[in-house]
Design a protein around this motif. Structure first.
Motif, PDB file in Angstrom:
ATOM      1  N   ARG A  14       0.757  -1.191  -0.094  1.00 54.33           N
ATOM      2  CA  ARG A  14      -0.175   0.062  -0.036  1.00 54.33           C
ATOM      3  C   ARG A  14       1.066   1.259  -0.108  1.00 54.33           C
ATOM      4  NH1 ARG A  14       1.343   1.735   4.911  1.00 54.33           N
ATOM      5  NH2 ARG A  14       1.212   0.234   6.711  1.00 54.33           N
ATOM      6  N   PRO A  15       0.325   2.434  -0.270  1.00 57.16           N
ATOM      7  CA  PRO A  15       1.090   3.635  -0.315  1.00 57.16           C
ATOM      8  C   PRO A  15       1.691   3.831   1.241  1.00 57.16           C
ATOM      9  CG  PRO A  15      -0.883   3.927  -1.145  1.00 57.16           C
ATOM     10  CD  PRO A  15      -0.931   2.746  -0.624  1.00 57.16           C
ATOM     11  N   PHE A  16       3.165   4.372   1.254  1.00 59.47           N
ATOM     12  CA  PHE A  16       3.475   4.524   2.650  1.00 59.47           C
ATOM     13  C   PHE A  16       2.729   5.753   3.352  1.00 59.47           C
ATOM     14  CE2 PHE A  16       7.398   2.703   0.925  1.00 59.47           C
ATOM     15  CZ  PHE A  16       8.117   2.060   1.921  1.00 59.47           C
ATOM     16  N   PRO A  61       1.915   8.158 -12.165  1.00 56.70           N
ATOM     17  CA  PRO A  61       1.997   7.089 -13.391  1.00 56.70           C
ATOM     18  C   PRO A  61       3.254   6.756 -13.936  1.00 56.70           C
ATOM     19  CG  PRO A  61       0.625   9.253 -13.638  1.00 56.70           C
ATOM     20  CD  PRO A  61       1.422   9.241 -12.342  1.00 56.70           C
ATOM     21  N   ASP A  62       4.169   7.533 -13.521  1.00 52.02           N
ATOM     22  CA  ASP A  62       5.712   7.162 -14.078  1.00 52.02           C
ATOM     23  C   ASP A  62       6.417   6.300 -13.195  1.00 52.02           C
ATOM     24  OD1 ASP A  62       5.454   8.967 -16.292  1.00 52.02           O
ATOM     25  OD2 ASP A  62       5.820  10.634 -15.134  1.00 52.02           O
ATOM     26  N   GLY A  63       5.766   5.734 -12.209  1.00 53.25           N
ATOM     27  CA  GLY A  63       6.605   4.979 -11.333  1.00 53.25           C
ATOM     28  C   GLY A  63       6.137   5.054  -9.825  1.00 53.25           C
ATOM     29  N   SER A  64       6.349   4.141  -8.897  1.00 51.90           N
ATOM     30  CA  SER A  64       5.639   4.032  -7.766  1.00 51.90           C
ATOM     31  C   SER A  64       6.852   3.223  -6.903  1.00 51.90           C
ATOM     32  CB  SER A  64       4.256   3.756  -7.504  1.00 51.90           C
ATOM     33  OG  SER A  64       3.360   4.522  -8.296  1.00 51.90           O
ATOM     34  N   ILE A  65       6.744   3.846  -5.553  1.00 51.78           N
ATOM     35  CA  ILE A  65       7.194   3.067  -4.383  1.00 51.78           C
ATOM     36  C   ILE A  65       6.469   3.089  -3.333  1.00 51.78           C
ATOM     37  CG2 ILE A  65       9.282   2.945  -2.707  1.00 51.78           C
ATOM     38  CD1 ILE A  65      10.801   5.135  -4.602  1.00 51.78           C
ATOM     39  N   LEU A  66       5.991   1.585  -3.068  1.00 50.18           N
ATOM     40  CA  LEU A  66       4.922   1.564  -2.050  1.00 50.18           C
ATOM     41  C   LEU A  66       5.442   0.803  -0.974  1.00 50.18           C
ATOM     42  CD1 LEU A  66       3.309   2.139  -4.734  1.00 50.18           C
ATOM     43  CD2 LEU A  66       1.393   0.883  -3.458  1.00 50.18           C
ATOM     44  N   ALA A  67       4.743   0.742   0.296  1.00 51.35           N
ATOM     45  CA  ALA A  67       5.214  -0.156   1.451  1.00 51.35           C
ATOM     46  C   ALA A  67       4.925  -1.575   1.196  1.00 51.35           C
ATOM     47  CB  ALA A  67       4.545   0.506   2.610  1.00 51.35           C
ATOM     48  N   LEU A  68       5.908  -2.490   1.246  1.00 51.85           N
ATOM     49  CA  LEU A  68       5.507  -3.750   1.688  1.00 51.85           C
ATOM     50  C   LEU A  68       4.884  -3.953   2.979  1.00 51.85           C
ATOM     51  CD1 LEU A  68       5.664  -6.627   0.310  1.00 51.85           C
ATOM     52  CD2 LEU A  68       8.092  -6.770   0.950  1.00 51.85           C
ATOM     53  N   VAL A  78       7.738  -2.082  -2.475  1.00 52.94           N
ATOM     54  CA  VAL A  78       7.607  -2.608  -3.756  1.00 52.94           C
ATOM     55  C   VAL A  78       7.704  -1.494  -4.538  1.00 52.94           C
ATOM     56  CG1 VAL A  78       5.737  -3.492  -5.042  1.00 52.94           C
ATOM     57  CG2 VAL A  78       5.949  -4.331  -2.828  1.00 52.94           C
ATOM     58  N   THR A  79       8.372  -1.506  -5.915  1.00 53.20           N
ATOM     59  CA  THR A  79       8.558  -0.437  -6.758  1.00 53.20           C
ATOM     60  C   THR A  79       8.156  -0.859  -8.065  1.00 53.20           C
ATOM     61  OG1 THR A  79      10.672  -1.107  -7.501  1.00 53.20           O
ATOM     62  CG2 THR A  79      10.446   0.333  -5.404  1.00 53.20           C
ATOM     63  N   TRP A  80       7.657   0.094  -8.864  1.00 52.38           N
ATOM     64  CA  TRP A  80       7.550  -0.374 -10.245  1.00 52.38           C
ATOM     65  C   TRP A  80       7.851   1.152 -11.014  1.00 52.38           C
ATOM     66  CZ3 TRP A  80       3.025  -1.042  -7.272  1.00 52.38           C
ATOM     67  CH2 TRP A  80       1.975   0.050  -7.574  1.00 52.38           C
ATOM     68  N   ARG A  81       8.522   0.776 -12.445  1.00 52.71           N
ATOM     69  CA  ARG A  81       9.026   1.926 -13.284  1.00 52.71           C
ATOM     70  C   ARG A  81       8.874   1.638 -14.478  1.00 52.71           C
ATOM     71  NH1 ARG A  81      13.819   0.993 -15.194  1.00 52.71           N
ATOM     72  NH2 ARG A  81      15.070  -0.795 -14.228  1.00 52.71           N
ATOM     73  N   PRO A  82       8.546   2.516 -15.491  1.00 52.50           N
ATOM     74  CA  PRO A  82       8.153   2.187 -17.155  1.00 52.50           C
ATOM     75  C   PRO A  82       9.483   1.882 -17.511  1.00 52.50           C
ATOM     76  CG  PRO A  82       8.054   4.648 -16.577  1.00 52.50           C
ATOM     77  CD  PRO A  82       8.241   4.013 -15.213  1.00 52.50           C
ATOM     78  N   VAL A  83       9.540   0.919 -18.634  1.00 49.71           N
ATOM     79  CA  VAL A  83      10.933   0.709 -19.327  1.00 49.71           C
ATOM     80  C   VAL A  83      10.259   0.614 -20.805  1.00 49.71           C
ATOM     81  CG1 VAL A  83      12.483  -1.042 -20.153  1.00 49.71           C
ATOM     82  CG2 VAL A  83      11.745  -0.920 -17.694  1.00 49.71           C
ATOM     83  N   ALA A  84      10.955   1.665 -21.701  1.00 46.73           N
ATOM     84  CA  ALA A  84      10.524   1.775 -22.993  1.00 46.73           C
ATOM     85  C   ALA A  84      11.285   0.931 -23.894  1.00 46.73           C
ATOM     86  CB  ALA A  84      10.711   3.152 -23.543  1.00 46.73           C
ATOM     87  N   TYR A  85      10.486   0.015 -24.574  1.00 47.20           N
ATOM     88  CA  TYR A  85      11.059  -0.594 -25.691  1.00 47.20           C
ATOM     89  C   TYR A  85      11.083   0.018 -27.097  1.00 47.20           C
ATOM     90  CZ  TYR A  85      11.873  -4.690 -22.714  1.00 47.20           C
ATOM     91  OH  TYR A  85      12.076  -5.536 -21.918  1.00 47.20           O
ATOM     92  N   ASN A  93       8.907  -2.383 -14.969  1.00 50.03           N
ATOM     93  CA  ASN A  93       9.988  -3.198 -14.145  1.00 50.03           C
ATOM     94  C   ASN A  93       9.707  -3.034 -12.690  1.00 50.03           C
ATOM     95  OD1 ASN A  93      12.904  -3.037 -12.769  1.00 50.03           O
ATOM     96  ND2 ASN A  93      13.131  -4.113 -14.679  1.00 50.03           N
ATOM     97  N   VAL A  94       9.628  -4.245 -12.064  1.00 53.46           N
ATOM     98  CA  VAL A  94       9.221  -4.388 -10.522  1.00 53.46           C
ATOM     99  C   VAL A  94      10.447  -4.600  -9.792  1.00 53.46           C
ATOM    100  CG1 VAL A  94       6.933  -4.706 -11.296  1.00 53.46           C
ATOM    101  CG2 VAL A  94       8.429  -6.594 -10.841  1.00 53.46           C
ATOM    102  N   GLY A  95      10.363  -4.179  -8.622  1.00 48.59           N
ATOM    103  CA  GLY A  95      11.185  -4.532  -7.562  1.00 48.59           C
ATOM    104  C   GLY A  95      10.469  -4.946  -6.452  1.00 48.59           C
ATOM    105  N   VAL A  96      10.905  -5.875  -5.408  1.00 46.41           N
ATOM    106  CA  VAL A  96      10.624  -5.942  -4.102  1.00 46.41           C
ATOM    107  C   VAL A  96      11.781  -5.890  -3.140  1.00 46.41           C
ATOM    108  CG1 VAL A  96       9.094  -7.305  -2.567  1.00 46.41           C
ATOM    109  CG2 VAL A  96       8.567  -7.180  -5.063  1.00 46.41           C
ATOM    110  N   PHE A  97      11.820  -5.292  -2.221  1.00 49.88           N
ATOM    111  CA  PHE A  97      12.945  -5.221  -1.200  1.00 49.88           C
ATOM    112  C   PHE A  97      12.236  -5.624   0.302  1.00 49.88           C
ATOM    113  CE2 PHE A  97      13.452  -2.213  -4.914  1.00 49.88           C
ATOM    114  CZ  PHE A  97      14.700  -2.818  -5.267  1.00 49.88           C
ATOM    115  N   VAL A  98      12.926  -6.376   0.970  1.00 46.82           N
ATOM    116  CA  VAL A  98      12.294  -6.826   2.351  1.00 46.82           C
ATOM    117  C   VAL A  98      13.538  -6.740   3.300  1.00 46.82           C
ATOM    118  CG1 VAL A  98      11.145  -8.910   3.492  1.00 46.82           C
ATOM    119  CG2 VAL A  98      11.094  -8.623   1.059  1.00 46.82           C
TER     120      VAL A  98
END
Length: 184
Positions: A14-16, A61-68, A78-85, A93-98
């Motif tokens: 969820r959002p921090f 809309p250009d990427g988020s960082i939420l609280a796990l 938890v993060t997500w950011r756009p990757v252009a092809y 592109n997502v990332g999860v950090f614990v």
């Protein structure tokens, strides 16, 4: 902006909230908290994150960082950011950090599944991908448990600890998943 629509109680993120930013700052500033495969040195990212918190609460809309979260307590990010092809095609592109004290409890895999489901339900993305440093067996296993498939290795793509390292690319396509249940 600051809110994420459609986030039910089932999602492990969820959002921090006010007062939880020290968790995120610990991930940016503590090499032991981030772990050997993600720590890339002191970067000033914590200060950038604080400024962004004041602007958009880390949700954009250009990427988020939420609280796990586990039991509604922030235990990572938890993060997500756009990757252009190309000029008209992008994926997430997502990332999860614990935090280290929370590892081994299934939170990482649940968050991976949750972020894939969330992004396919609430964005037009056709692809969600993750980059895992070669040798990070735990992160790769969690990504595979979340439904992502190994696609290949980007040689020498990541700089960490004084040298270039290979990065494994795993992804899932919207068409790989079963169709969502129809609303009545």
């Amino acid at each position: 902006m600051g809110e994420v629509r459609g986030m039910g109680e089932a999602l492990p993120f969820r959002p921090f909230r006010d007062g939880e930013l020290p968790v995120l700052e610990r991930l940016f500033n503590d090499p032991e908290a981030l772990g050997q495969y993600a720590w890339t040195g002191w970067s000033g990212k914590a200060a950038e994150m604080r400024q962004r918190w004041e602007t958009d609460r880390l949700v954009s809309p250009d990427g988020s960082i939420l609280a796990l979260v586990r039991e509604d307590v922030a235990v990572g990010a938890v993060t997500w950011r756009p990757v252009a092809y190309n000029a008209v095609s992008r994926c997430w592109n997502v990332g999860v950090f614990v935090l280290p004290e929370e590892r081994g409890r299934g939170v990482l895999t649940a968050a991976g599944r949750g972020v894939v489901e969330y992004l396919f339900a609430h964005t037009q993305a056709h692809r969600v991908e993750v980059h895992v440093e070669a040798g990070n067996a735990v992160a790769r296993h969690c990504a595979e448990q979340a439904g992502l498939v190994y696609e290949g290795t980007a040689r020498g793509a990541t700089w960490r600890a004084g040298r270039w390292r290979d990065t494994e690319v795993l992804a899932v396509l919207r068409s790989d998943l079963p169709p969502p249940a129809a609303d009545d």
